[in-house]
Design an enzyme around this catalytic site. Sequence first.
Site, PDB file in Angstrom:
ATOM      1  N   ASP A 144       0.859  -1.177   0.000  1.00 42.44           N
ATOM      2  CA  ASP A 144       0.000   0.000   0.000  1.00 42.44           C
ATOM      3  C   ASP A 144       0.899   1.233   0.000  1.00 42.44           C
ATOM      4  O   ASP A 144       1.481   1.600   1.032  1.00 42.44           O
ATOM      5  CB  ASP A 144      -0.916   0.006   1.227  1.00 42.44           C
ATOM      6  CG  ASP A 144      -1.997  -1.073   1.167  1.00 42.44           C
ATOM      7  OD1 ASP A 144      -1.791  -2.093   0.481  1.00 42.44           O
ATOM      8  OD2 ASP A 144      -3.039  -0.888   1.819  1.00 42.44           O
ATOM      9  N   LYS A 181      -6.934   3.456  -3.436  1.00 40.75           N
ATOM     10  CA  LYS A 181      -7.367   3.424  -2.037  1.00 40.75           C
ATOM     11  C   LYS A 181      -7.574   4.857  -1.556  1.00 40.75           C
ATOM     12  O   LYS A 181      -6.802   5.756  -1.912  1.00 40.75           O
ATOM     13  CB  LYS A 181      -6.291   2.710  -1.214  1.00 40.75           C
ATOM     14  CG  LYS A 181      -6.490   2.686   0.293  1.00 40.75           C
ATOM     15  CD  LYS A 181      -5.343   1.927   0.959  1.00 40.75           C
ATOM     16  CE  LYS A 181      -5.377   2.062   2.475  1.00 40.75           C
ATOM     17  NZ  LYS A 181      -4.245   1.337   3.114  1.00 40.75           N
ATOM     18  N   LYS A 210     -10.226   0.210  -2.563  1.00 35.18           N
ATOM     19  CA  LYS A 210     -10.128   0.015  -1.121  1.00 35.18           C
ATOM     20  C   LYS A 210     -10.447   1.310  -0.383  1.00 35.18           C
ATOM     21  O   LYS A 210      -9.626   2.233  -0.370  1.00 35.18           O
ATOM     22  CB  LYS A 210      -8.724  -0.468  -0.737  1.00 35.18           C
ATOM     23  CG  LYS A 210      -8.529  -0.684   0.774  1.00 35.18           C
ATOM     24  CD  LYS A 210      -7.142  -1.209   1.082  1.00 35.18           C
ATOM     25  CE  LYS A 210      -6.874  -1.296   2.583  1.00 35.18           C
ATOM     26  NZ  LYS A 210      -5.513  -1.807   2.898  1.00 35.18           N
TER      27      LYS A 210
END
Length: 331
Positions: free
Chosen positions: A168, A231, A267
């Site tokens: 991430d 995300k 996400k």
Amino acid sequence: MDDGLRTAPETSATHSHERNPGTELHLDWVEDVRVNKSAVERRCATLPGRRTVKKEWQIAWLLKAITLIDLTTLAGDDTPGNVRRLCAKARQPVRRDLLEGLGVADLPITTGAVCVYHDLVRTAVESLEGTSIPVAAVSTGFPAGLTPLDVRLEEIRRSVADGAKEIDIVIHRANVLTGDWRTLYDEVRAMRAACGAAHMKAILATGELATLRNVAKASMVCMMAGADFIKTSTGKESVNATLPFSLVMVRAIREYRERTGHVVGYKPAGGIRTAKQALEYMALMKEELGRDYLEPDLFRFGASALLSDIERQLEFHLTGRYSAFNRHPMA
């Protein structure tokens, strides 16, 4: 919403579709982005009242939601012991007696992943050995993303070497705020290369990007640079995941898929704490992108407290009473 949800994926870590290879940077795609803020807010405001599930169908959706969680600990006082306990929770996210009472004890329900800082990747990998649960590492100077690029890239490589299957990354927000799309593209592209076989989730820090149009533009550039997921947030900003941010991002995903044929996951992270919120996000995904986006290879929640509330809802379904949160500890 129909009731046709499977309550668990075949394997939690499966990525069954071809990865997004990215494209060259198309600045005309970026400049063409338009967002009708009033329409976005109206659509999101009406969603909770229009889309609900009840009784046993709600239980099926909540069990599915568990399989979509990146069970996360990103605290300054994280220890190997905390992470081992979190991994045990990822393996068995719902108390056995509740699963038996619901008649689903035979389902292979685990969380979608465990997400930790780089220093604890090896601990998490060892704790999850023998499962298909991947370890995700936050990287690239998380949460601000302001360290030198070579340092950020080396952090990615070290996390992958330690066994992280997902990375991430955080973008440099100034590149969005100043409209420096070439630098944003080049940096994310370099990060994708550093990830190798590990899937990359690009964190936009939506609450710091000033406008919904900036969120949409940043989403498009990160996808062109090869992000496997986009995300919302690090969870450290003052504003994290919201339905309006999510609607803008998932429509960018849809537009990118229509332009290129490439599939990108989504996400939302930060501030999603209740089962009710989880159901709202799942309804949004199903309506905007289709049933395939209710599987962990294309949709994840970045959360920890969410799992406790889902367990409480499952227990309420069985007993008619809400239990205290301490009956469902995370670690």
